[in-house]
Design an enzyme around this catalytic site. Sequence first.
Site, PDB file in Angstrom:
ATOM      1  N   ASN A  62       0.803  -1.220   0.000  1.00 55.22           N
ATOM      2  CA  ASN A  62       0.000   0.000   0.000  1.00 55.22           C
ATOM      3  C   ASN A  62       0.841   1.278   0.000  1.00 55.22           C
ATOM      4  O   ASN A  62       0.415   2.295  -0.521  1.00 55.22           O
ATOM      5  CB  ASN A  62      -0.926   0.025   1.212  1.00 55.22           C
ATOM      6  CG  ASN A  62      -1.728   1.308   1.289  1.00 55.22           C
ATOM      7  OD1 ASN A  62      -2.559   1.585   0.422  1.00 55.22           O
ATOM      8  ND2 ASN A  62      -1.448   2.129   2.299  1.00 55.22           N
ATOM      9  N   ASP A 109      -8.282   5.270   0.518  1.00 57.24           N
ATOM     10  CA  ASP A 109      -7.062   4.914  -0.207  1.00 57.24           C
ATOM     11  C   ASP A 109      -5.828   5.228   0.651  1.00 57.24           C
ATOM     12  O   ASP A 109      -4.929   4.422   0.814  1.00 57.24           O
ATOM     13  CB  ASP A 109      -7.014   5.701  -1.527  1.00 57.24           C
ATOM     14  CG  ASP A 109      -5.881   5.260  -2.443  1.00 57.24           C
ATOM     15  OD1 ASP A 109      -5.106   4.362  -2.053  1.00 57.24           O
ATOM     16  OD2 ASP A 109      -5.770   5.810  -3.555  1.00 57.24           O
ATOM     17  N   ASP A 146       1.634   6.937  -0.103  1.00 56.26           N
ATOM     18  CA  ASP A 146       0.639   5.981  -0.602  1.00 56.26           C
ATOM     19  C   ASP A 146       0.896   5.703  -2.082  1.00 56.26           C
ATOM     20  O   ASP A 146       0.933   6.618  -2.905  1.00 56.26           O
ATOM     21  CB  ASP A 146      -0.763   6.557  -0.414  1.00 56.26           C
ATOM     22  CG  ASP A 146      -1.833   5.539  -0.745  1.00 56.26           C
ATOM     23  OD1 ASP A 146      -2.045   4.639   0.090  1.00 56.26           O
ATOM     24  OD2 ASP A 146      -2.419   5.621  -1.835  1.00 56.26           O
ATOM     25  N   ASP A 171       0.378   4.867  -5.862  1.00 54.28           N
ATOM     26  CA  ASP A 171      -0.691   5.142  -6.822  1.00 54.28           C
ATOM     27  C   ASP A 171      -0.939   3.892  -7.669  1.00 54.28           C
ATOM     28  O   ASP A 171      -0.154   3.568  -8.555  1.00 54.28           O
ATOM     29  CB  ASP A 171      -0.285   6.325  -7.709  1.00 54.28           C
ATOM     30  CG  ASP A 171      -1.380   6.711  -8.698  1.00 54.28           C
ATOM     31  OD1 ASP A 171      -2.415   6.002  -8.740  1.00 54.28           O
ATOM     32  OD2 ASP A 171      -1.198   7.716  -9.406  1.00 54.28           O
ATOM     33  N   ASP A 213      -1.180  -7.059   3.154  1.00 53.26           N
ATOM     34  CA  ASP A 213      -1.432  -6.050   4.184  1.00 53.26           C
ATOM     35  C   ASP A 213      -2.374  -4.958   3.652  1.00 53.26           C
ATOM     36  O   ASP A 213      -2.258  -4.541   2.502  1.00 53.26           O
ATOM     37  CB  ASP A 213      -0.089  -5.415   4.584  1.00 53.26           C
ATOM     38  CG  ASP A 213      -0.235  -4.391   5.691  1.00 53.26           C
ATOM     39  OD1 ASP A 213      -0.718  -4.764   6.769  1.00 53.26           O
ATOM     40  OD2 ASP A 213       0.135  -3.218   5.471  1.00 53.26           O
ATOM     41  N   GLU A 245      -5.593  -8.759   4.757  1.00 55.91           N
ATOM     42  CA  GLU A 245      -6.073  -8.026   5.925  1.00 55.91           C
ATOM     43  C   GLU A 245      -7.004  -6.909   5.480  1.00 55.91           C
ATOM     44  O   GLU A 245      -6.571  -5.927   4.876  1.00 55.91           O
ATOM     45  CB  GLU A 245      -4.893  -7.424   6.699  1.00 55.91           C
ATOM     46  CG  GLU A 245      -5.345  -6.613   7.895  1.00 55.91           C
ATOM     47  CD  GLU A 245      -4.552  -5.341   8.122  1.00 55.91           C
ATOM     48  OE1 GLU A 245      -4.616  -4.810   9.232  1.00 55.91           O
ATOM     49  OE2 GLU A 245      -3.868  -4.871   7.194  1.00 55.91           O
TER      50      GLU A 245
HETATM   51 CA    CA Z   1      -3.648   3.166  -0.773  1.00 55.89          CA
END
Ligand code: CA
Length: 494
Positions: A103, A195, A201, A203, A232, A262
């Site tokens: 992520n 998100d 984070d 993309d 994850d 998860e």
């Molecule tokens: Ca994300």
Amino acid sequence: MKNGVLFQYFEWNLPADGRLWEQLARDASHLAEIGVTAVWIPPAYKADEQADEGYATYDLYDFGEFDQKGGVRTKYGTRGQLENAIKALHDNGVQVILDTVLNHKAGGDNPERFQAIQVEDGDRCKDVGEPREIEAFTDFEFPGRGDKYSSFKWHWYHFSGVDYDNITGDKGVFRILGEGKGWSQGVDGENGNYDYLLANDIDMDNPEATDEMCRWGKWAMKTFGFDGVRMDAVKHIDHNFTARFLSVVRADAGRDLYAVSEYWSQELDSLTGFIKAVGGSTDLFDVPLHFNFYEASEAGEKYDMSRLLDGSLVMADGCHAVTFVDNHDSQPDSSLQSDVQDWFKPLAYALILLMKDGYPVIFYGDYYSICHHEEEPDGNVDDVREASPHRHIIDILLEARCRYAYGEQTLLFDHCSTVGLVRHGDAEHPGSGLVMLMSNGDEGSKHIDLGPEHAGESWREFTGSIPDTITLDENGCAEFRTQGRNVAVWVRES
Ligand code: CA
């Protein structure tokens, strides 16, 4: 077929001494003996600092091999030590499941400047103020590794959000602006659009970034021989990417890679919706069941035990449910703290280990214990580790799972304090079958009809909580008992 058991081989407070892989290698034969069939290992690659648990992922290709972020090893050891542990587990017939963090990335090497706009923390679809240039550590050069295994370098345009502006010092959620950029749509709707979780984070609409992660997945499975992945934070990742990643990595491996993901939500609809969206390509942790355990343990005898399985994934879709009692996030002082009280743990483990559906997890913190950091009068901090009070009962329940927990199931969730289940045994496991009862209040009993084929049998209590045996009548019926605030597992006397 043997009943599967997954062992989560870490907890949040493990000492950052680089010894976990060595310990795991030494423990491999013991784990196999107690009935563990797979081990879930923590994120095994370099994080933003050596002591990090691995979720602040820096370099997915550095499994403790390169001098980056404070040393060569990770919190858990070196790449060589990890490979030894994997070999020891495989030699004992135990699978290895890698915790896979896709992520976000943390600990970028250099700052970059780009356009971004701050959004509301509680509603990521609402902008705050105007677009502006901000600065964040989004340049990942990996100076310690260079181009080995991959020459890919990460830049601001591979990310969709950050939580810091290095120019002003402002903290908050910033959405990165640019052509085709924005939050992913296939994510959880909490906070408007969930998100963004933390750090930089990734993309998932950027093909360079997603291609690189798929390349990494194929490389990691092939290089280390992992048997599967624990994905994850999929709640914060476009579900299309999760499905694509698993499909690409499985096709390349040419073998049946296991996947559990998860999705930290108590909303059953969110979990079943996700499973549907990814075409059933991954199991999910049964978070609603964990919260039922948590609430039952907090409420004591006031909890209505007939509701213990209500809203759980294991009842809605048992084939995709990974059942657990606690984990590194729910343990005391962790980010999602909701630890099940000690008195209830034997009841919770009895249920997940003996019921027909779900793939149960044993948590390191419950089997071995959770480390406490204690400050001494001289200011030194000591890692204090005491033996877990639950190990003994978990060993017994694992043995019961291995020997008796087979065949069809009758659920007995028909009373506010005394509940349980029957496993009727199967032909493949002679002598299998069991009656499990538990009570959160006074001692309790149930009149259970096991059928005339069991007439006259003598049954004993397997955990040692009740010394007497029970004799079934000519119809195969008997009154089975449990102590209060305890669990009883009845099996046929051999
Ligand atoms: Ca994300």
